[in-house]
Design a protein around this motif. Structure first.
Motif, mmCIF file in Angstrom:
data_model
loop_
_atom_site.group_PDB
_atom_site.id
_atom_site.type_symbol
_atom_site.label_atom_id
_atom_site.label_comp_id
_atom_site.label_asym_id
_atom_site.label_seq_id
_atom_site.Cartn_x
_atom_site.Cartn_y
_atom_site.Cartn_z
ATOM 1 N N GLU A 155 64.881 87.936 -3.050
ATOM 2 C CA GLU A 155 65.298 87.382 -1.756
ATOM 3 C C GLU A 155 66.504 86.463 -1.930
ATOM 4 O OE1 GLU A 155 63.394 84.711 1.922
ATOM 5 O OE2 GLU A 155 62.277 85.012 0.056
ATOM 6 N N LYS A 163 68.681 86.490 -4.474
ATOM 7 C CA LYS A 163 69.844 87.307 -4.879
ATOM 8 C C LYS A 163 70.471 87.975 -3.659
ATOM 9 C CE LYS A 163 71.142 91.521 -7.378
ATOM 10 N NZ LYS A 163 72.572 91.182 -7.359
ATOM 11 N N ASN A 164 69.657 88.577 -2.810
ATOM 12 C CA ASN A 164 70.190 89.262 -1.622
ATOM 13 C C ASN A 164 70.878 88.271 -0.677
ATOM 14 O OD1 ASN A 164 69.283 91.760 -2.507
ATOM 15 N ND2 ASN A 164 67.338 91.635 -1.387
ATOM 16 N N PHE A 165 70.287 87.078 -0.529
ATOM 17 C CA PHE A 165 70.882 86.045 0.319
ATOM 18 C C PHE A 165 72.247 85.624 -0.218
ATOM 19 C CE2 PHE A 165 71.330 81.360 0.934
ATOM 20 C CZ PHE A 165 71.584 81.367 2.300
ATOM 21 N N ASP A 189 74.187 87.284 -2.331
ATOM 22 C CA ASP A 189 75.118 88.422 -2.277
ATOM 23 C C ASP A 189 75.740 88.541 -0.880
ATOM 24 O OD1 ASP A 189 74.878 89.202 -4.928
ATOM 25 O OD2 ASP A 189 73.284 90.656 -4.530
ATOM 26 N N ARG A 190 74.927 88.341 0.145
ATOM 27 C CA ARG A 190 75.454 88.400 1.523
ATOM 28 C C ARG A 190 76.472 87.288 1.751
ATOM 29 N NH1 ARG A 190 69.988 89.148 2.852
ATOM 30 N NH2 ARG A 190 69.851 87.007 3.674
ATOM 31 N N LYS A 191 76.199 86.106 1.212
ATOM 32 C CA LYS A 191 77.118 84.987 1.393
ATOM 33 C C LYS A 191 78.419 85.191 0.610
ATOM 34 C CE LYS A 191 74.793 82.808 4.374
ATOM 35 N NZ LYS A 191 75.345 82.694 5.762
ATOM 36 N N GLU A 207 79.807 88.095 0.161
ATOM 37 C CA GLU A 207 80.544 89.024 1.018
ATOM 38 C C GLU A 207 81.147 88.306 2.216
ATOM 39 O OE1 GLU A 207 81.231 92.425 0.749
ATOM 40 O OE2 GLU A 207 80.591 92.011 -1.321
ATOM 41 N N GLN A 208 80.434 87.322 2.742
ATOM 42 C CA GLN A 208 80.907 86.586 3.916
ATOM 43 C C GLN A 208 82.118 85.725 3.597
ATOM 44 O OE1 GLN A 208 77.867 84.222 5.854
ATOM 45 N NE2 GLN A 208 79.373 82.940 6.896
ATOM 46 N N THR A 246 86.738 86.636 1.150
ATOM 47 C CA THR A 246 87.608 87.493 1.948
ATOM 48 C C THR A 246 88.988 86.841 2.037
ATOM 49 O OG1 THR A 246 87.221 86.425 4.087
ATOM 50 C CG2 THR A 246 85.594 88.076 3.382
ATOM 51 N N TYR A 249 79.467 83.897 -7.319
ATOM 52 C CA TYR A 249 78.555 83.137 -6.466
ATOM 53 C C TYR A 249 79.083 81.741 -6.145
ATOM 54 C CZ TYR A 249 75.350 86.974 -7.277
ATOM 55 O OH TYR A 249 74.788 88.220 -7.326
ATOM 56 N N ALA A 302 79.627 81.743 -2.509
ATOM 57 C CA ALA A 302 78.421 81.550 -1.700
ATOM 58 C C ALA A 302 77.992 80.085 -1.685
ATOM 59 C CB ALA A 302 77.288 82.429 -2.246
#
Length: 255
Positions: A5, A7-9, A11-13, A15-16, A19, A242, A245
């Motif tokens: 959970e 790691k997925n959180f 990883d999403r951050k 990507e957010q 950029t 990370y 993130a």
């Protein structure tokens, strides 16, 4: 959070926040003004060293400094005259002043007289190395000129001093990390992304503790290594991604 959970959180951050939109309001925008490798290296190093306080102020001071160097830092460090150096007088950001700046210019002139990349300054002659070895070597090399001002030593940290080396680790991230997102440059090849240590600023430190990624009470070099070791569980080859993130969550006070 459970491992998967978390790691997925994260990883999403990543990507957010990882950029091109991130560049505009971050000191990394400074080296993005340039195309030539050496201009990128020099401007990035100044941007990292001056990264104290509000990001807007840091960016403005870096732009001021580059203007004083005719927005051509590589040409300036190699070919400046004594009159050119006068334009650097009275530059100041926090505790960094013109005495420090003039020594930085002397160092760059010496280094680029021998090498065509700044990466060599971080490579010990011993061969195999860790980032800890690299940063300790760099500080020794940086102050190898006979006339270095004692006051300038505070601007270049090292693990030997127990520092987190946040600014230098951030600079190394910019130079070494390579992806298709456009923020980091990925220009250096000897130091690898998996070698890097996560920059541990106040935002990253706070969020890292909230997420259980840091357990040490103090914040020092060992703290940055502990955090990076934890992040390697999520991505062994690119743990420092990370940073996006943790920093983003901290700045936006999501956590």
């Amino acid at each position: 959070m459970e491992f998967l959970e978390l790691k997925n959180f994260l990883d999403r951050k990543v990507e957010q926040y990882n950029t091109p939109d991130f560049i505009v309001n971050d000191p990394v925008c400074i080296p993005h003004l340039f195309q030539q490798k050496q201009d990128i290296e020099i401007s990035a190093f100044f941007a990292a060293v001056l990264a104290w306080g509000q990001r807007k102020t840091i960016i403005n001071k870096c732009r001021e400094l580059l203007n004083r160097m005719d927005n051509a830092p590589y040409d300036f460090v190699l070919n400046h005259t004594d009159d050119d150096l006068k334009r650097l007088l009275f530059f100041k950001h926090r505790t960094f002043n013109d005495t420090d700046l003039l020594y930085f210019i002397s160092f760059f002139k010496m280094h680029y007289g021998k090498f065509d990349t700044f990466e060599q300054a971080f490579i010990p002659a011993t061969g195999a190395f860790s980032i800890e070895d690299s940063l300790n070597h760099f500080r020794s090399y940086f102050f190898s000129l006979e006339d270095f001002p004692h006051r300038t030593r505070k601007h270049i940290s090292s693990p030997q001093q127990k520092s987190t080396c946040k600014r230098l680790n951030m600079f190394l991230r910019w130079m070494v990390r390579k992806d298709d997102k456009g923020v980091d440059f990925g220009m250096w090849k000897t130091i690898r992304p998996e070698d890097l240590v996560c920059p541990c600023d106040v935002h990253v430190d706070r969020v890292g503790r909230l997420l259980g990624l840091i357990t040490r009470k103090q914040t020092d070099w060992s703290t940055a290594v502990e955090l990076t070791t934890q992040l390697k569980q999520f991505d062994e080859l690119d743990p420092v991604k990370y940073d996006f993130a943790l920093f983003g969550l901290g700045v936006e006070k999501v956590l």
